[in-house]
Design a protein around this motif. Structure first.
Motif, short mmCIF file in Angstrom:
data_model
loop_
_atom_site.label_atom_id
_atom_site.label_comp_id
_atom_site.label_asym_id
_atom_site.label_seq_id
_atom_site.Cartn_x
_atom_site.Cartn_y
_atom_site.Cartn_z
N ILE A 120 1.01 -1.19 -0.01
CA ILE A 120 0.01 -0.01 0.10
C ILE A 120 0.71 1.26 0.04
N ASP A 121 1.97 1.31 0.62
CA ASP A 121 2.93 2.54 0.87
C ASP A 121 3.41 2.63 -0.61
N ARG A 122 3.77 1.59 -1.14
CA ARG A 122 4.44 1.90 -2.52
C ARG A 122 3.49 2.52 -3.60
N VAL A 123 2.22 2.20 -3.43
CA VAL A 123 1.06 2.68 -4.41
C VAL A 123 0.78 4.13 -4.07
N VAL A 124 0.76 4.11 -2.84
CA VAL A 124 0.45 5.78 -2.02
C VAL A 124 1.75 6.62 -2.50
N ARG A 125 2.95 6.13 -2.63
CA ARG A 125 4.02 6.87 -3.08
C ARG A 125 3.95 7.29 -4.45
N THR A 126 3.55 6.39 -5.10
CA THR A 126 3.62 6.61 -6.61
C THR A 126 2.17 7.45 -7.04
N ARG A 127 1.41 7.40 -6.30
CA ARG A 127 0.20 8.25 -6.72
C ARG A 127 0.29 9.62 -6.84
N SER A 128 1.29 10.15 -5.91
CA SER A 128 1.69 11.68 -6.20
C SER A 128 2.51 12.14 -7.58
N THR A 129 3.12 10.78 -7.99
CA THR A 129 3.84 11.31 -9.22
C THR A 129 2.96 10.98 -10.44
N GLY A 130 2.98 11.60 -11.50
CA GLY A 130 2.26 11.41 -12.41
C GLY A 130 2.59 10.29 -13.50
N ASP A 131 3.70 9.57 -13.16
CA ASP A 131 4.34 8.60 -13.74
C ASP A 131 3.25 7.26 -13.84
N SER A 132 2.59 6.89 -14.86
CA SER A 132 1.63 5.67 -14.92
C SER A 132 2.33 4.64 -15.00
#
Length: 180
Positions: A72-84
């Motif tokens: 979950i932490d990994r997903v949350v961290r990448t949410r803020s970036t716009g990199d799909s």
């Protein structure tokens, strides 16, 4: 000399006196001593083998919970970036961690029999086991859909984990352990 003989006689009489012949002040201090000994709490009752199995099962299930939190932490961290691409990679990672976590949670949950505890504590133990069951039940869905929709899957897992943490706190309070 006469004063010395009286002093020796007084010392001998005091030493030979029985507790009932002692002044009242000594009796009161003796009562206080016994009161202090009686007010000391008795040591806690050691856990039964079934309770030890429950706790060991919870430790094993907690390893799976930690894997879910990592995903979950990994997903949350990448949410803020716009990199799909990073989001999709984090979603695939979450899906894989859901599969691994399910194994730990299922093997730990098998050891967690709520009947190990007496009725007041049994309710909290049962609720904790039910929360782990709900995480185990959602794990296959997480494995299948996390790569495609990592955000909603992480949100659903975070909600289930909040309920799990509340159940752990309730169980710890019922058992008498400090909540961290």
């Amino acid at each position: 000399m006469r004063g010395g003989a009286v002093l020796i006689a007084l010392v001998c009489l005091t030493a030979a006196a029985t507790p009932s012949q002692l002044p009242a002040q000594d009796t009161v201090s003796q009562r206080r001593d016994t009161t202090r000994r009686d007010s000391v709490p008795s040591p806690p009752v050691p856990p039964t083998p079934a309770q030890d199995r429950y706790v060991n099962g919870l430790k094993t299930a907690s390893r799976g919970i930690a894997q879910l939190k990592d995903g979950i932490d990994r997903v949350v961290r990448t949410r803020s970036t716009g990199d799909s691409l990073k989001q999709k990679t984090a979603g695939r990672r979450l899906g894989g961690l859901c599969g691994a976590a399910r194994g730990f949670m299922a093997s730990g949950r098998a050891q967690m029999l709520p009947t190990a505890y007496d009725p007041p504590t049994r309710i909290a133990a049962r609720q904790l086991a039910q929360q782990i069951d709900s995480l185990i039940a959602y794990a296959p869905t997480c494995e299948r859909t996390a790569a495609r929709r990592p955000g909603p899957v992480a949100d659903r897992l975070a909600d289930l984990l909040r309920k799990y943490e509340a159940a752990v706190a309730s169980w710890r309070a019922a058992v008498g352990l400090p909540n961290r």
